[in-house]
Design a protein around this motif. Structure first.
Motif, short mmCIF file in Angstrom:
data_model
loop_
_atom_site.label_atom_id
_atom_site.label_comp_id
_atom_site.label_asym_id
_atom_site.label_seq_id
_atom_site.Cartn_x
_atom_site.Cartn_y
_atom_site.Cartn_z
N GLN A 18 0.84 -1.32 0.23
CA GLN A 18 -0.07 0.31 -0.08
C GLN A 18 0.84 1.02 -0.19
OE1 GLN A 18 -3.13 -0.48 -0.93
NE2 GLN A 18 -3.40 1.26 -0.19
N GLU A 19 2.05 1.07 0.95
CA GLU A 19 2.81 2.34 0.86
C GLU A 19 3.50 2.48 -0.21
OE1 GLU A 19 5.57 3.47 4.57
OE2 GLU A 19 6.35 1.70 3.28
N LYS A 21 1.88 1.88 -3.65
CA LYS A 21 1.78 2.00 -5.13
C LYS A 21 0.86 3.68 -3.94
CE LYS A 21 -2.95 0.45 -6.03
NZ LYS A 21 -3.06 2.02 -6.87
N GLN A 22 0.73 4.01 -2.68
CA GLN A 22 0.22 5.70 -2.32
C GLN A 22 1.44 6.39 -3.25
OE1 GLN A 22 -1.15 5.34 1.24
NE2 GLN A 22 -3.02 4.20 1.37
N ASP A 25 1.54 6.52 -6.85
CA ASP A 25 -0.18 7.23 -6.79
C ASP A 25 0.20 8.89 -6.90
OD1 ASP A 25 -1.08 4.99 -7.73
OD2 ASP A 25 -2.37 4.70 -6.64
N ARG A 26 0.74 9.25 -5.75
CA ARG A 26 0.54 10.16 -5.53
C ARG A 26 1.42 11.42 -6.32
NH1 ARG A 26 0.66 8.89 -0.07
NH2 ARG A 26 2.80 8.69 0.07
N THR A 29 0.34 11.52 -10.21
CA THR A 29 -1.32 12.74 -10.20
C THR A 29 -0.56 13.85 -10.24
OG1 THR A 29 -2.50 11.20 -8.06
CG2 THR A 29 -3.19 13.12 -8.48
N GLN A 55 -4.78 5.54 -8.80
CA GLN A 55 -5.43 5.95 -8.37
C GLN A 55 -6.46 7.25 -9.49
OE1 GLN A 55 -8.31 3.51 -6.05
NE2 GLN A 55 -6.54 2.26 -7.03
N GLU A 58 -8.37 11.04 -6.50
CA GLU A 58 -7.35 12.00 -6.02
C GLU A 58 -7.59 12.90 -7.77
OE1 GLU A 58 -7.02 13.37 -3.31
OE2 GLU A 58 -8.07 12.26 -2.78
#
Length: 179
Positions: A18-19, A21-22, A25-26, A29, A55, A58
């Motif tokens: 998750q770390e 991926k986030q 993604d940030r 984005t 994702q 956002e």
């Protein structure tokens, strides 16, 4: 070969922490939102992501704050797809577990879409892509005259020979940090 690549990349996507991926993604984005094609666009089409994909939540929120009209896909049998105005009140879960719009929908003609953020699993550096196998984007993009862009993780870039009917995205934004 396409199904093997699909399977391999899907496994890698699902194996990300998750770390990781986030963080990716940030960064993706931010790159997307700072891109000149985004900056100049008024009507932007994107997708509602599966949990393993980049994702888009956002990106959608920021696009709405920026005064952009956000469009999302509505799929039909035989590989047909339209883009409709995003309205979170109209979303229902499909049999694939994906959210999709239902009800009274406002379909936007492709000539009014400035930028399409295209999903996919596997890409070449030239922008050819392998999606989930339905051919929705290839059919839609055949007559589309605007801009296309995709956001992806480094392992999504693979070498493969595109089919004759494959339509490449014009630009791929790949995460460039450390995994």
């Amino acid at each position: 070969m396409k199904s093997e690549l699909r399977k391999q990349v899907l496994q890698e996507m699902k194996a990300l922490s998750q770390e990781q991926k986030q963080a990716m993604d940030r960064a993706l984005t931010e790159r997307f939102l700072n891109h000149p094609l985004y900056q100049e666009a008024h009507n932007i089409a994107t997708y509602l992501s599966f949990p393993h994909e980049f994702q888009t939540e956002e990106l959608i929120k920021q696009a709405l704050k920026d005064g952009k009209k956000v469009l999302i896909p509505k799929t039909y049998p035989k590989g047909r797809m339209d883009f409709v105005v995003y309205d979170p009140q109209q979303l229902v879960k499909t049999s694939f577990g994906l959210l999709e719009p239902e009800g009274e929908l406002t379909v936007i003609d492709s000539c009014q879409i400035d930028l399409i953020h295209v999903s996919g699993l596997v890409f070449t550096t030239e922008g050819y892509r392998i999606g989930y196998g339905g051919g929705y984007y290839d059919r839609y993009l055949t007559g589309y005259k605007g801009h296309t862009i995709s956001t992806l993780y480094p392992f999504q870039i693979q070498e493969f020979i595109p089919d004759d009917h494959d339509i490449p995205v014009q630009e791929v934004l790949m995460y460039e940090g450390n995994l």
